[in-house]
Design an enzyme around this catalytic site. Structure first.
Site, PDB file in Angstrom:
ATOM      1  N   LYS A 214       0.926  -0.772  -0.123  1.00 35.02           N
ATOM      2  CA  LYS A 214      -0.326   0.089   0.170  1.00 35.02           C
ATOM      3  C   LYS A 214       0.793   1.143   0.014  1.00 35.02           C
ATOM      4  CE  LYS A 214      -1.640  -1.070   3.873  1.00 35.02           C
ATOM      5  NZ  LYS A 214      -2.510  -1.897   4.979  1.00 35.02           N
TER       6      LYS A 214
ATOM      7  N   THR B 272      -6.797   9.540   9.006  1.00 32.67           N
ATOM      8  CA  THR B 272      -5.858   8.602   8.272  1.00 32.67           C
ATOM      9  C   THR B 272      -5.998   7.159   9.149  1.00 32.67           C
ATOM     10  OG1 THR B 272      -4.317   8.712   8.056  1.00 32.67           O
ATOM     11  CG2 THR B 272      -4.829   9.586   6.063  1.00 32.67           C
TER      12      THR B 272
ATOM     13  N   GLY C 133      -6.931   3.805  10.507  1.00 34.81           N
ATOM     14  CA  GLY C 133      -7.654   2.432  10.118  1.00 34.81           C
ATOM     15  C   GLY C 133      -7.637   2.497   9.004  1.00 34.81           C
ATOM     16  N   THR C 134      -7.090   3.014   7.984  1.00 37.54           N
ATOM     17  CA  THR C 134      -7.104   3.011   6.659  1.00 37.54           C
ATOM     18  C   THR C 134      -6.542   1.761   6.064  1.00 37.54           C
ATOM     19  OG1 THR C 134      -5.263   4.167   6.487  1.00 37.54           O
ATOM     20  CG2 THR C 134      -6.714   5.153   5.641  1.00 37.54           C
ATOM     21  N   GLY C 135      -5.677   1.295   7.024  1.00 32.47           N
ATOM     22  CA  GLY C 135      -5.371  -0.906   6.217  1.00 32.47           C
ATOM     23  C   GLY C 135      -5.985  -0.690   6.647  1.00 32.47           C
ATOM     24  N   CYS C 136      -7.061  -0.987   7.750  1.00 36.79           N
ATOM     25  CA  CYS C 136      -7.547  -2.229   8.525  1.00 36.79           C
ATOM     26  C   CYS C 136      -9.557  -1.607   7.584  1.00 36.79           C
ATOM     27  CB  CYS C 136      -8.938  -1.428   9.500  1.00 36.79           C
ATOM     28  SG  CYS C 136      -7.618  -1.827  11.220  1.00 36.79           S
TER      29      CYS C 136
HETATM   30  N1  LIG Z   1      -3.818  10.710   1.885  1.00 37.53           N
HETATM   31  C1  LIG Z   1      -4.361   9.777   1.204  1.00 37.53           C
HETATM   32  N2  LIG Z   1      -4.608   9.587   0.236  1.00 37.53           N
HETATM   33  C2  LIG Z   1      -5.919   8.751  -0.746  1.00 37.53           C
HETATM   34  N3  LIG Z   1      -5.630   6.911   0.150  1.00 37.53           N
HETATM   35  C3  LIG Z   1      -4.764   7.617   0.446  1.00 37.53           C
HETATM   36  C4  LIG Z   1      -3.943   8.147   1.558  1.00 37.53           C
HETATM   37  N4  LIG Z   1      -3.569   7.348   2.640  1.00 37.53           N
HETATM   38  C5  LIG Z   1      -4.057   6.311   2.070  1.00 37.53           C
HETATM   39  N5  LIG Z   1      -4.561   5.537   1.869  1.00 37.53           N
HETATM   40  C6  LIG Z   1      -4.912   4.361   1.003  1.00 37.53           C
HETATM   41  O1  LIG Z   1      -5.622   3.833   1.941  1.00 37.53           O
HETATM   42  C7  LIG Z   1      -4.830   3.025   1.650  1.00 37.53           C
HETATM   43  C8  LIG Z   1      -4.450   2.324   3.229  1.00 37.53           C
HETATM   44  O2  LIG Z   1      -2.677   2.299   3.144  1.00 37.53           O
HETATM   45  P1  LIG Z   1      -1.445   2.670   3.832  1.00 37.53           P
HETATM   46  O3  LIG Z   1      -2.222   3.978   4.611  1.00 37.53           O
HETATM   47  O4  LIG Z   1      -0.490   2.554   3.610  1.00 37.53           O
HETATM   48  O5  LIG Z   1      -2.095   1.306   4.909  1.00 37.53           O
HETATM   49  P2  LIG Z   1      -1.862   1.713   6.552  1.00 37.53           P
HETATM   50  O6  LIG Z   1      -2.827   1.934   7.394  1.00 37.53           O
HETATM   51  O7  LIG Z   1      -1.801   0.004   6.733  1.00 37.53           O
HETATM   52  O8  LIG Z   1      -0.770   1.914   7.335  1.00 37.53           O
HETATM   53  C9  LIG Z   1      -4.181   2.088   0.728  1.00 37.53           C
HETATM   54  O9  LIG Z   1      -5.439   2.256  -0.390  1.00 37.53           O
HETATM   55  C10 LIG Z   1      -3.564   3.855   0.183  1.00 37.53           C
HETATM   56  O10 LIG Z   1      -3.484   3.926  -1.164  1.00 37.53           O
HETATM   57  C1  LIG Z   2      -7.482  -2.507  17.125  1.00 38.24           C
HETATM   58  C2  LIG Z   2      -6.601  -2.327  16.188  1.00 38.24           C
HETATM   59  N1  LIG Z   2      -6.646  -3.146  14.185  1.00 38.24           N
HETATM   60  C3  LIG Z   2      -5.191  -2.374  14.307  1.00 38.24           C
HETATM   61  C4  LIG Z   2      -5.521  -0.984  13.823  1.00 38.24           C
HETATM   62  C5  LIG Z   2      -4.110  -0.377  12.516  1.00 38.24           C
HETATM   63  O1  LIG Z   2      -4.620   0.934  12.114  1.00 38.24           O
HETATM   64  P1  LIG Z   2      -4.534   0.911  10.537  1.00 38.24           P
HETATM   65  O2  LIG Z   2      -5.426   0.976  10.186  1.00 38.24           O
HETATM   66  O3  LIG Z   2      -4.741   2.739  10.731  1.00 38.24           O
HETATM   67  O4  LIG Z   2      -3.216   1.211  10.473  1.00 38.24           O
HETATM   68  C6  LIG Z   2      -5.277  -0.163  14.850  1.00 38.24           C
HETATM   69  N2  LIG Z   2      -4.731   0.905  15.432  1.00 38.24           N
HETATM   70  N3  LIG Z   2      -6.465  -0.794  16.118  1.00 38.24           N
END
Ligand SMILES: Nc1ncnc2c1ncn2[C@@H]1O[C@H](COP(=O)(O)OP(=O)(O)O)[C@@H](O)[C@H]1O
Ligand SMILES: Cc1ncc(COP(=O)(O)O)c(N)n1
Length: 264
Positions: free
Chosen positions: A173, A204, A206-209
């Site tokens: 990602k 952001t 929870g974006t990954g979840c």
């Molecule tokens: N500012 C943003 N604008 C658009 N898409 C985003 C943004 N931040 C994260 N994403 C998207 O959200 C998803 C989660 O990405 P990321 O933030 O790298 O994961 P995590 O939450 O695990 O750190 C990916 O599809 C990423 O491209």
């Molecule tokens: C219980 C739990 N699981 C996962 C995440 C990761 O969150 P993110 O999607 O922002 O990386 C979190 N903050 N808390």
């Protein structure tokens, strides 16, 4: 109705973990079920405590779900210990679970650690080989591959290495980049990029979840992996574009940006 199961940790502030997963699955039209690995005392500024489920109780939750409503897809998020990871791997193999999406959660957006150091080997050896796709962010892809990522070519190299080591597709990602939000899928020796416009939203949490649950929801509905990732990207972009602003830290997203319920 198609069904999906999330195996993850609870986030008391509702933005990540089980809560994000259930909101995402519901908004994506699948029936959501959960097996909780840990309770976190958490808000948008950080995690203050973690209370892990026992392996026995996690297995009980998985048995209760699989023996009654068999999920069409499974998303795995925060699993903090090796013993819990081993329980999940054993139970999912026993039930021959389908469409497993693994989000290798290591650190929360707020910076708090969610995976014990000794659990990384269990994650890679036990869960990744069962995954249809694993969805590391850039720091997680660096840890899983042992490579440093500074550009798009680095994302491809890391994803290729992880994919070849564990035999699963890898979605690296791009949320931690600065200019865009392009994600890279490495599957069967080939790279496929998914473009994402960078949205100027600092919230952001929870974006990954959310992304991994949206992918699992689409797999549950029968979409192939490419279409599932495309649709999940559109969903996360919509959630971020709604510009919800809650809490004092990196806040949660709005999952109701397109719901046309008469109860809203
Ligand atoms: N500012 C943003 N604008 C658009 N898409 C985003 C943004 N931040 C994260 N994403 C998207 O959200 C998803 C989660 O990405 P990321 O933030 O790298 O994961 P995590 O939450 O695990 O750190 C990916 O599809 C990423 O491209
Ligand atoms: C219980 C739990 N699981 C996962 C995440 C990761 O969150 P993110 O999607 O922002 O990386 C979190 N903050 N808390």
């Amino acid at each position: 109705m198609n069904t999906a199961l999330t195996i993850a940790g609870s986030d008391s502030s509702g933005g990540a973990g089980i809560q994000a997963d259930i909101k995402t699955m519901t908004a994506n039209g699948v029936f959501a079920m959960s097996a909780i690995t840990a309770l976190t005392a958490q808000n948008t500024t950080g995690v203050t405590d973690i209370f892990e489920t026992t392996p026995h109780f996690l297995a009980e939750q998985l048995d209760a779900v699989f023996t009654d409503i068999f999920p069409d897809a499974v998303k795995i998020g925060m699993v903090s210990s090796a013993a819990l990871i081993e329980t999940i791997a054993e139970r999912l193999r026993f039930y021959e679970a389908k469409h497993i999406v693994v989000d290798p959660v290591m650190v929360a957006t707020s910076g708090s650690k969610l995976l014990r150091d000794d659990a990384i080997t269990a994650l890679t050896e036990k869960l990744l080989p069962m995954a249809e796709v694993v969805t590391p962010n850039i720091p997680e892809a660096e840890i899983l591959s042992g490579l440093t990522i500074t550009d798009a070519a680095g994302m491809e190299a890391a994803a290729q290495k992880i994919s070849e080591a564990y035999g699963c597709a890898v979605l690296c990602k791009g949320g931690h980049k600065v200019n865009d939000a392009d994600d890279l899928l490495w599957r069967d020796g080939k790279a496929q990029w998914f473009h994402g416009e960078r949205i100027a939203n600092p919230n952001t949490h929870g974006t990954g979840c959310t992304l991994s649950s949206a992918i699992a929801s689409n797999l549950a509905k029968g979409y192939d992996l490419t279409a599932s990732v495309e649709r999940a990207k559109a969903y996360i972009s919509g959630c971020l574009s709604a510009m919800l602003d809650l809490g004092h830290g990196s806040g949660p997203m709005n999952h109701m940006f397109e719901l046309k319920s008469r109860f809203i």
